[in-house]
Design an enzyme around this catalytic site. Structure first.
Site, PDB file in Angstrom:
ATOM      1  N   ASP A 123      -3.502  -6.454 -12.152  1.00 25.67           N
ATOM      2  CA  ASP A 123      -2.393  -6.152 -11.895  1.00 25.67           C
ATOM      3  C   ASP A 123      -1.437  -7.469 -11.935  1.00 25.67           C
ATOM      4  OD1 ASP A 123      -0.122  -5.518 -10.359  1.00 25.67           O
ATOM      5  OD2 ASP A 123      -1.138  -4.310  -8.989  1.00 25.67           O
ATOM      6  N   ASP A 127      -1.116  -6.781  -4.371  1.00 31.43           N
ATOM      7  CA  ASP A 127      -0.922  -5.609  -3.368  1.00 31.43           C
ATOM      8  C   ASP A 127      -1.764  -5.476  -2.043  1.00 31.43           C
ATOM      9  OD1 ASP A 127       0.729  -4.598  -5.306  1.00 31.43           O
ATOM     10  OD2 ASP A 127      -0.826  -3.394  -6.234  1.00 31.43           O
ATOM     11  N   HIS A 140       3.731   0.622  -2.219  1.00 29.48           N
ATOM     12  CA  HIS A 140       2.900   0.482  -3.450  1.00 29.48           C
ATOM     13  C   HIS A 140       2.425  -0.940  -3.303  1.00 29.48           C
ATOM     14  CE1 HIS A 140       6.112  -1.113  -6.458  1.00 29.48           C
ATOM     15  NE2 HIS A 140       6.112  -1.672  -5.183  1.00 29.48           N
TER      16      HIS A 140
END
Length: 301
Positions: A123, A127, A140
């Site tokens: 990613d 997050d 998210h």
């Protein structure tokens, strides 16, 4: 290559962030031929259909600074129960997103099936925000923190236990956009992160070899791959909601998937953040399916 019994689960969730359209991601990935691709490799594939996600007309933030908390919780609870059922039946869960908030449900559904679960987070973002550190309130940007037991109780306690994963069992690959609160948490919890600096300097081969070696040293008994298509450079995956320039290349990503397949460590996976509205002729979904091919053992020769 081991022949797998793969269960595909779609999650048309676009409530974990502000840009609509990512709820069509599972359909776009199916249209790109995911079932046919995996069957051609030799796997048994069952499409379990989509988790029903309740639609809202606008972001609900009446009781918290988290957008659509109740709807995201309900959707992830349904997903967690379905993933748990699939794993209990001996199948490999392959979850199609949908925004990355769905990782809350995926990890909640698989983590109690393992004594020492590892996670690879592929990613551009960490997050790791919580309701206290998030600059946007978008869930998210929180699933990894939630899975560590940090954040709103309604998300942390899905399926009645927390945490879902240990910080020392997490590897983040491709990070290049990390918020201040996330940076502090990474240092505090000792989370293993390979930013684009490490990928550029060491090369993807060395990074993945080191990640595999690290997880093996932790004696994990399973590894979940959570792949956000914005981990790749937007040149290759334009159809994502939060693109960050300077990302992982298409070929580097294939190499990473091939090496992970060869390691035999991956026991579940999800591919998220495909937004057809922002895409170019389904290019991002095509990339997602191609990477799945490498992850599940597709070879040129």
């Amino acid at each position: 290559m081991n022949k797998l019994d793969i269960a595909i689960i779609g999650v048309p969730m676009d409530l974990g962030q502000a840009r609509r359209g990512v709820d069509m991601g599972p359909s776009a990935i199916r249209y790109a031929g995911v079932v046919e691709r995996l069957e051609a490799i030799g796997h048994e594939v069952t499409d379990e259909g989509d988790i029903q996600v309740r639609v809202t007309k606008s972001s609900d933030m009446t009781q918290t600074n988290l957008k659509n908390l109740n709807e995201v919780r309900i959707g992830n609870t349904k997903l967690a129960d379905k993933v748990h059922e699939v794993v209990t039946n001996g199948k490999f869960p392959l979850v199609l997103g949908g925004d990355h908030s769905i990782a809350i449900g995926t990890l909640a559904g698989i983590s109690d099936r393992y004594k020492n679960l590892g996670v690879i987070w592929y990613d551009a973002h960490a997050d790791l925000n919580t309701d206290e550190t998030s600059p946007s309130g978008n869930i998210h940007g929180m699933p990894l923190a939630v899975s560590l037991g940090l954040g709103h109780d309604e998300l942390v306690n899905i399926r009645g236990f927390a945490p879902k994963v240990k910080p020392e069992n997490i590897v983040i690959i491709g990070a290049r956009s990390i918020d201040p609160g996330e940076r502090e948490l990474i240092k505090e919890r000792g989370i293993k992160v390979y930013t684009m600096h490490e990928i550029d300097r060491l090369g993807m081969t060395a990074v993945v070899e080191d990640a595999i070696s690290y997880l093996k040293s932790r004696e994990v008994d399973g590894v979940h791959l959570s792949l956000d298509l914005d981990g790749l450079d937007p040149l290759y995956t334009p159809g994502v909601g939060t693109p960050v320039p300077g990302g992982i290349t298409y070929r580097e990503s294939h190499l990473a998937m091939e090496m992970l397949e060869e390691s035999g460590l991956i026991t579940s996976a999800e591919f998220v953040e495909v937004n057809p509205i922002l895409d170019e002729r389904n290019k991002t979904a095509d990339v997602a399916v191609a990477l799945m091919g490498s992850l599940f053992g597709e070879r040129l020769l």
